[in-house]
Motif scaffolding. Structure first.
Motif, mmCIF file in Angstrom:
data_model
loop_
_atom_site.group_PDB
_atom_site.id
_atom_site.type_symbol
_atom_site.label_atom_id
_atom_site.label_comp_id
_atom_site.label_asym_id
_atom_site.label_seq_id
_atom_site.Cartn_x
_atom_site.Cartn_y
_atom_site.Cartn_z
ATOM 1 N N ASP A 23 1.010 -1.205 -0.013
ATOM 2 C CA ASP A 23 0.129 -0.084 0.132
ATOM 3 C C ASP A 23 0.739 1.273 0.160
ATOM 4 O OD1 ASP A 23 -2.510 -1.240 0.366
ATOM 5 O OD2 ASP A 23 -2.091 -1.875 2.301
ATOM 6 N N PHE A 24 2.046 1.272 0.948
ATOM 7 C CA PHE A 24 2.764 2.333 0.970
ATOM 8 C C PHE A 24 3.699 2.459 -0.482
ATOM 9 C CE2 PHE A 24 7.232 3.574 2.426
ATOM 10 C CZ PHE A 24 7.156 4.912 2.186
ATOM 11 N N ALA A 25 3.869 1.521 -1.097
ATOM 12 C CA ALA A 25 4.580 1.509 -2.498
ATOM 13 C C ALA A 25 3.789 2.367 -3.590
ATOM 14 C CB ALA A 25 5.353 0.197 -2.712
ATOM 15 N N ASN A 26 2.686 2.048 -3.373
ATOM 16 C CA ASN A 26 1.524 2.541 -4.231
ATOM 17 C C ASN A 26 1.031 3.721 -4.068
ATOM 18 O OD1 ASN A 26 1.764 0.187 -6.475
ATOM 19 N ND2 ASN A 26 0.806 -0.912 -5.009
ATOM 20 N N SER A 27 1.418 4.409 -3.067
ATOM 21 C CA SER A 27 0.806 5.740 -2.759
ATOM 22 C C SER A 27 1.904 7.089 -2.916
ATOM 23 C CB SER A 27 0.997 5.817 -1.183
ATOM 24 O OG SER A 27 2.430 6.054 -0.524
ATOM 25 N N GLU A 28 1.140 8.146 -2.844
ATOM 26 C CA GLU A 28 2.049 9.291 -3.324
ATOM 27 C C GLU A 28 3.057 9.585 -2.295
ATOM 28 O OE1 GLU A 28 -1.529 10.842 -0.848
ATOM 29 O OE2 GLU A 28 -1.258 9.122 -2.119
ATOM 30 N N PHE A 29 3.211 8.929 -0.937
ATOM 31 C CA PHE A 29 4.363 9.108 -0.088
ATOM 32 C C PHE A 29 5.644 8.266 -0.428
ATOM 33 C CE2 PHE A 29 0.113 10.216 1.881
ATOM 34 C CZ PHE A 29 0.708 11.632 2.617
ATOM 35 N N TRP A 30 5.392 7.451 -1.498
ATOM 36 C CA TRP A 30 6.386 6.540 -1.974
ATOM 37 C C TRP A 30 7.749 7.383 -2.299
ATOM 38 C CZ3 TRP A 30 8.146 2.047 -0.709
ATOM 39 C CH2 TRP A 30 9.070 1.331 -1.481
ATOM 40 N N PRO A 31 8.898 7.234 -1.645
ATOM 41 C CA PRO A 31 9.924 8.458 -1.778
ATOM 42 C C PRO A 31 11.195 7.837 -3.068
ATOM 43 C CG PRO A 31 10.645 6.544 0.110
ATOM 44 C CD PRO A 31 9.067 6.217 -0.569
ATOM 45 N N ILE A 32 10.721 6.907 -3.658
ATOM 46 C CA ILE A 32 11.312 6.766 -4.859
ATOM 47 C C ILE A 32 10.723 7.003 -6.400
ATOM 48 C CG2 ILE A 32 13.022 5.056 -6.005
ATOM 49 C CD1 ILE A 32 12.868 3.363 -3.430
ATOM 50 N N ALA A 33 11.071 8.079 -7.012
ATOM 51 C CA ALA A 33 10.270 8.571 -8.110
ATOM 52 C C ALA A 33 11.162 7.725 -9.276
ATOM 53 C CB ALA A 33 10.512 10.047 -8.561
ATOM 54 N N HIS A 34 10.734 7.923 -10.637
ATOM 55 C CA HIS A 34 11.359 7.213 -11.734
ATOM 56 C C HIS A 34 12.758 7.527 -11.925
ATOM 57 C CE1 HIS A 34 11.812 5.084 -15.627
ATOM 58 N NE2 HIS A 34 12.385 6.417 -15.995
ATOM 59 N N MET A 35 13.631 6.539 -12.002
ATOM 60 C CA MET A 35 15.255 6.575 -12.231
ATOM 61 C C MET A 35 15.602 6.305 -13.396
ATOM 62 S SD MET A 35 15.993 5.086 -8.334
ATOM 63 C CE MET A 35 17.753 5.516 -8.283
ATOM 64 N N SER A 36 16.482 6.910 -13.901
ATOM 65 C CA SER A 36 17.166 6.720 -15.119
ATOM 66 C C SER A 36 18.218 5.598 -14.964
ATOM 67 C CB SER A 36 17.976 7.681 -15.826
ATOM 68 O OG SER A 36 18.960 8.079 -15.128
ATOM 69 N N ALA A 37 18.465 4.825 -16.394
ATOM 70 C CA ALA A 37 19.388 3.749 -16.306
ATOM 71 C C ALA A 37 20.766 3.929 -15.819
ATOM 72 C CB ALA A 37 19.526 3.076 -17.682
ATOM 73 N N ASN A 38 20.984 5.430 -16.073
ATOM 74 C CA ASN A 38 22.441 5.773 -15.542
ATOM 75 C C ASN A 38 22.336 5.915 -14.175
ATOM 76 O OD1 ASN A 38 25.093 7.209 -16.187
ATOM 77 N ND2 ASN A 38 23.900 8.854 -15.103
ATOM 78 N N ASN A 39 21.226 6.277 -13.432
ATOM 79 C CA ASN A 39 21.457 6.386 -11.945
ATOM 80 C C ASN A 39 21.338 5.025 -11.405
ATOM 81 O OD1 ASN A 39 21.179 9.060 -11.987
ATOM 82 N ND2 ASN A 39 19.106 9.147 -11.844
#
Length: 331
Positions: A23-39
Motif C-alpha cells: 500500500d505504501f509503495a503504491n501511494s503518493e508518499f513513496w519516496p522513490i520516483a522514476h530513475m534513469s538507467a544511468n542512476n
C-alpha cells in the motif's frame, strides 16, 4: 491467569487498514520516483528497492504487486557484507552515508503515509469490522485479569482496542515503535547481526532510536495462554519467539499444566506457511503439539456456519473456562 497477546500486521489488515508495504509503495508518499538507467548503475539501497518494485510491477496498472522492505534490506545488507569482507572490497563512505540517509527517508515517508492515509480510516470510526475480531477480543478481554499486549504494528494498537473493542486502558508495548505519536520512532530493518556489515549497523533494528527494552520474554515465560493474531512468523518475526517455543519443548514438565498457544492467521495457506517457518527455525511443530496445547485458527473460515464457526466457539469457550478457573482460585 496470565495471558499474553501478540499482535502483527495481519490484525490491522483484517481491520481493512492499508498498512502493508505494498500500500505504501503504491501511494503518493513513496519516496522513490522514476530513475534513469544511468542512476541505477550505483549499487545502493535505494536502487535495490527501486529495481525490486520494477520487477514486481503489474503490467496493466503499473502498481507494485508485492514488496517486503525488510527482506530487501536484509538481502542488500548481505551483499554489502560480502563486499566488506572481500580482500579487495570495502564499502565507500559515500554509499554508507547515502544508505543511512535513505533509510531515514524511507522511515519518515512511511510514517507520513500511515499518519495521513491510515489514520484517516481510524479516526472517524472504522466501518465493516469483521464480527469475528470482536468475538475473539471479547473472549480475551477481562476487567478482572490483566493481559500483556505486544504489538509489532506502527498504528496505535491501544487506541484501536479501546475505541472500537471497549478494552479498558489497554497497556500496549510497541516492539517497533509507533507512527501515531508526537515523536514518531518507527523501527525498520533487520535483526540478524551476522547479515549486516560493520559499517552499516544502522540497518539493525536494535541500533535504531525507536528500539526500546521491553518485558516480552518475561511475560511469555509467565504466560499460561499466549495468543498470536496476524503475525506471519516469517522473516524477522521468528527471531523474537524461536527460543520461547524451544523452551516450551525442552522444559516440559508433565506435572505442570501445558501452556496454551493460539495462532490466528488469515487462511489455511498461511497456517501451512507458519508451520514451515517453525521448522526452518528448528522448532518442531510436532513437539509443540505434544508439549503444548497448540491451536491454529484460519480466520477466513469464521462465519461459514460449519467448521470455522465451531473452531471460533472453541476458542471462546477456552477463554471462558480459563477465566472461571482463575476466579475460583481467587475465591
Amino acid at each position: 491467569m496470565n495471558t499474553t497477546l501478540i499482535i502483527g500486521n495481519g490484525f490491522d489488515l483484517a481491520l481493512k487498514l492499508k498498512t502493508s508495504y505494498r500500500d505504501f509503495a503504491n501511494s503518493e508518499f513513496w519516496p522513490i520516483a522514476h530513475m534513469s538507467a544511468n542512476n541505477l548503475r550505483e549499487n545502493s539501497l535505494k536502487n535495490s528497492i527501486y529495481k525490486f518494485t520494477q520487477e514486481h510491477q503489474d503490467s496493466k496498472t503499473g502498481e507494485v504487486r508485492w514488496i517486503d522492505l525488510e527482506a530487501i534490506i536484509k538481502e542488500y545488507a548481505l551483499e554489502r557484507k560480502e563486499e566488506e569482507e572481500s580482500p579487495v572490497g570495502g564499502i565507500s563512505q559515500d554509499i554508507i552515508k547515502k544508505d543511512k540517509d535513505f533509510l531515514e527517508t524511507l522511515k519518515l515517508s512511511f510514517t507520513k503515509y500511515l499518519c495521513s492515509n491510515v489514520k484517516e480510516l481510524i479516526e472517524p470510526g472504522m466501518k465493516g469490522i469483521p464480527l469475528y475480531i470482536s468475538e475473539v477480543l471479547n473472549a480475551i478481554f477481562s476487567k478482572d485479569f490483566s493481559t500483556s499486549i505486544y504489538s509489532f504494528n506502527y498504528t496505535d494498537t491501544g487506541s484501536i482496542l479501546k475505541s472500537f473493542f471497549n478494552w479498558i486502558n489497554p497497556n500496549v508495548t510497541h516492539i517497533h515503535g509507533k507512527a501515531f505519536s508526537s515523536h514518531p520512532d518507527i523501527v525498520l530493518g533487520v535483526n540478524d547481526r551476522t547479515a549486516v556489515p560493520k559499517a552499516q549497523r544502522y540497518f539493525l533494528k536494535s541500533h535504531q532510536i525507536g528500539f526500546k527494552s521491553n518485558n516480552i520474554f518475561e511475560d511469555l515465560r509467565k504466560s499460561d495462554t499466549t495468543i498470536f493474531f496476524g503475525l506471519s512468523f516469517g522473516g524477522n518475526d521468528m527471531d523474537y519467539f524461536k527460543e520461547y517455543f524451544k523452551s516450551i519443548i525442552l522444559k516440559y514438565n508433565p506435572n505442570m499444566p501445558k501452556k496454551t498457544i493460539c495462532i490466528f492467521t488469515k487462511d489455511l495457506e498461511n497456517v501451512y506457511a507458519i508451520k514451515s517457518f517453525f521448522e526452518d527455525a528448528d522448532v518442531s511443530v510436532r513437539d509443540l503439539f505434544l508439549y503444548a496445547d497448540l491451536r491454529f485458527y484460519a480466520t477466513d473460515t469464521f462465519g461459514d456456519g460449519e467448521v470455522g464457526d465451531s473452531r471460533l466457539q472453541d476458542f471462546v469457550e477456552l477463554m471462558r473456562s480459563r477465566k472461571q478457573i482463575m476466579t475460583t482460585e481467587i475465591l
